[in-house]
Write a protein that holds these residues in place. Structure first.
Motif, PDB file in Angstrom:
ATOM      1  N   GLN A   1       0.862  -1.181   0.000  1.00 19.22           N
ATOM      2  CA  GLN A   1       0.000   0.000   0.000  1.00 19.22           C
ATOM      3  C   GLN A   1       0.896   1.228   0.000  1.00 19.22           C
ATOM      4  O   GLN A   1       1.996   1.214   0.567  1.00 19.22           O
ATOM      5  CB  GLN A   1      -0.900   0.017   1.224  1.00 19.22           C
ATOM      6  CG  GLN A   1      -1.960  -1.047   1.188  1.00 19.22           C
ATOM      7  CD  GLN A   1      -2.944  -0.906   2.342  1.00 19.22           C
ATOM      8  OE1 GLN A   1      -2.690  -0.238   3.329  1.00 19.22           O
ATOM      9  NE2 GLN A   1      -4.076  -1.560   2.205  1.00 19.22           N
TER      10      GLN A   1
ATOM     11  N   ARG B   1      -3.901   0.591  -8.403  1.00 20.39           N
ATOM     12  CA  ARG B   1      -5.358   0.732  -8.376  1.00 20.39           C
ATOM     13  C   ARG B   1      -5.784   1.419  -7.081  1.00 20.39           C
ATOM     14  O   ARG B   1      -5.113   1.333  -6.054  1.00 20.39           O
ATOM     15  CB  ARG B   1      -6.037  -0.619  -8.524  1.00 20.39           C
ATOM     16  CG  ARG B   1      -5.755  -1.547  -7.401  1.00 20.39           C
ATOM     17  CD  ARG B   1      -6.403  -2.887  -7.607  1.00 20.39           C
ATOM     18  NE  ARG B   1      -6.010  -3.732  -6.489  1.00 20.39           N
ATOM     19  CZ  ARG B   1      -5.946  -5.020  -6.526  1.00 20.39           C
ATOM     20  NH1 ARG B   1      -6.268  -5.657  -7.623  1.00 20.39           N
ATOM     21  NH2 ARG B   1      -5.591  -5.691  -5.473  1.00 20.39           N
ATOM     22  N   LYS B   2      -6.905   2.111  -7.184  1.00 25.13           N
ATOM     23  CA  LYS B   2      -7.518   2.789  -6.036  1.00 25.13           C
ATOM     24  C   LYS B   2      -9.006   2.857  -6.306  1.00 25.13           C
ATOM     25  O   LYS B   2      -9.427   3.105  -7.441  1.00 25.13           O
ATOM     26  CB  LYS B   2      -6.938   4.204  -5.883  1.00 25.13           C
ATOM     27  CG  LYS B   2      -7.557   4.989  -4.729  1.00 25.13           C
ATOM     28  CD  LYS B   2      -6.892   6.334  -4.577  1.00 25.13           C
ATOM     29  CE  LYS B   2      -7.590   7.229  -3.588  1.00 25.13           C
ATOM     30  NZ  LYS B   2      -7.507   6.822  -2.216  1.00 25.13           N
ATOM     31  N   ASN B   3      -9.796   2.618  -5.279  1.00 25.16           N
ATOM     32  CA  ASN B   3     -11.249   2.700  -5.437  1.00 25.16           C
ATOM     33  C   ASN B   3     -11.638   4.062  -5.985  1.00 25.16           C
ATOM     34  O   ASN B   3     -11.143   5.092  -5.528  1.00 25.16           O
ATOM     35  CB  ASN B   3     -11.956   2.459  -4.102  1.00 25.16           C
ATOM     36  CG  ASN B   3     -11.888   1.013  -3.665  1.00 25.16           C
ATOM     37  OD1 ASN B   3     -11.674   0.119  -4.473  1.00 25.16           O
ATOM     38  ND2 ASN B   3     -12.044   0.777  -2.373  1.00 25.16           N
ATOM     39  N   GLY B   4     -12.530   4.070  -6.979  1.00 21.42           N
ATOM     40  CA  GLY B   4     -13.008   5.302  -7.570  1.00 21.42           C
ATOM     41  C   GLY B   4     -12.144   5.815  -8.707  1.00 21.42           C
ATOM     42  O   GLY B   4     -12.419   6.871  -9.279  1.00 21.42           O
ATOM     43  N   TYR B   5     -11.080   5.077  -9.055  1.00 19.51           N
ATOM     44  CA  TYR B   5     -10.167   5.479 -10.119  1.00 19.51           C
ATOM     45  C   TYR B   5      -9.949   4.319 -11.086  1.00 19.51           C
ATOM     46  O   TYR B   5     -10.063   3.149 -10.696  1.00 19.51           O
ATOM     47  CB  TYR B   5      -8.799   5.889  -9.550  1.00 19.51           C
ATOM     48  CG  TYR B   5      -8.841   7.161  -8.766  1.00 19.51           C
ATOM     49  CD1 TYR B   5      -8.432   8.361  -9.339  1.00 19.51           C
ATOM     50  CD2 TYR B   5      -9.293   7.192  -7.449  1.00 19.51           C
ATOM     51  CE1 TYR B   5      -8.467   9.544  -8.626  1.00 19.51           C
ATOM     52  CE2 TYR B   5      -9.338   8.361  -6.728  1.00 19.51           C
ATOM     53  CZ  TYR B   5      -8.922   9.535  -7.320  1.00 19.51           C
ATOM     54  OH  TYR B   5      -8.970  10.698  -6.616  1.00 19.51           O
ATOM     55  N   GLN B   6      -9.618   4.647 -12.336  1.00 15.35           N
ATOM     56  CA  GLN B   6      -9.256   3.606 -13.306  1.00 15.35           C
ATOM     57  C   GLN B   6      -7.877   3.081 -12.929  1.00 15.35           C
ATOM     58  O   GLN B   6      -6.976   3.865 -12.606  1.00 15.35           O
ATOM     59  CB  GLN B   6      -9.215   4.178 -14.726  1.00 15.35           C
ATOM     60  CG  GLN B   6     -10.557   4.615 -15.244  1.00 15.35           C
ATOM     61  CD  GLN B   6     -10.465   5.235 -16.633  1.00 15.35           C
ATOM     62  OE1 GLN B   6      -9.399   5.510 -17.140  1.00 15.35           O
ATOM     63  NE2 GLN B   6     -11.609   5.447 -17.241  1.00 15.35           N
ATOM     64  N   SER B   7      -7.702   1.766 -12.953  1.00 18.84           N
ATOM     65  CA  SER B   7      -6.389   1.197 -12.658  1.00 18.84           C
ATOM     66  C   SER B   7      -5.427   1.551 -13.792  1.00 18.84           C
ATOM     67  O   SER B   7      -5.841   1.913 -14.889  1.00 18.84           O
ATOM     68  CB  SER B   7      -6.489  -0.314 -12.462  1.00 18.84           C
ATOM     69  OG  SER B   7      -6.999  -0.927 -13.611  1.00 18.84           O
TER      70      SER B   7
ATOM     71  N   ASN C   1     -19.111   8.658 -12.570  1.00 17.67           N
ATOM     72  CA  ASN C   1     -20.360   7.891 -12.619  1.00 17.67           C
ATOM     73  C   ASN C   1     -21.494   8.745 -13.083  1.00 17.67           C
ATOM     74  O   ASN C   1     -21.620   9.862 -12.880  1.00 17.67           O
ATOM     75  CB  ASN C   1     -20.681   7.299 -11.252  1.00 17.67           C
ATOM     76  CG  ASN C   1     -19.687   6.230 -10.878  1.00 17.67           C
ATOM     77  OD1 ASN C   1     -19.160   5.542 -11.750  1.00 17.67           O
ATOM     78  ND2 ASN C   1     -19.415   6.088  -9.608  1.00 17.67           N
TER      79      ASN C   1
END
Length: 60
Positions: A8, A30-36, A60
């Motif tokens: 992390q 990767r991160k939640n809410g973002y494109q990897s 969204n």
């Protein structure tokens, strides 16, 4: 081929892999809410490899 490693980031988004053998590595970020995103980094023996990986927010 080296084993897979994961970690992390720090709160500022920085990261550090230590003790890597020389060679080419692919970072998957990767991160939640973002494109990897993926980035290839060449590690040279005795040198520090630095890179930046940009993540784009998912709308969204």
């Amino acid at each position: 081929m080296p084993d897979s490693k994961s970690l992390q980031t720090a709160s500022d988004g920085s990261f550090l892999f230590e003790g890597l053998e020389a060679g080419q590595y692919t970072l998957s970020v990767r991160k939640n809410g973002y494109q990897s995103n993926r980035k290839t980094v060449d590690v040279i023996s005795g040198e520090i490899a630095e890179t930046a990986v940009t993540l784009t927010p998912i709308h969204n």
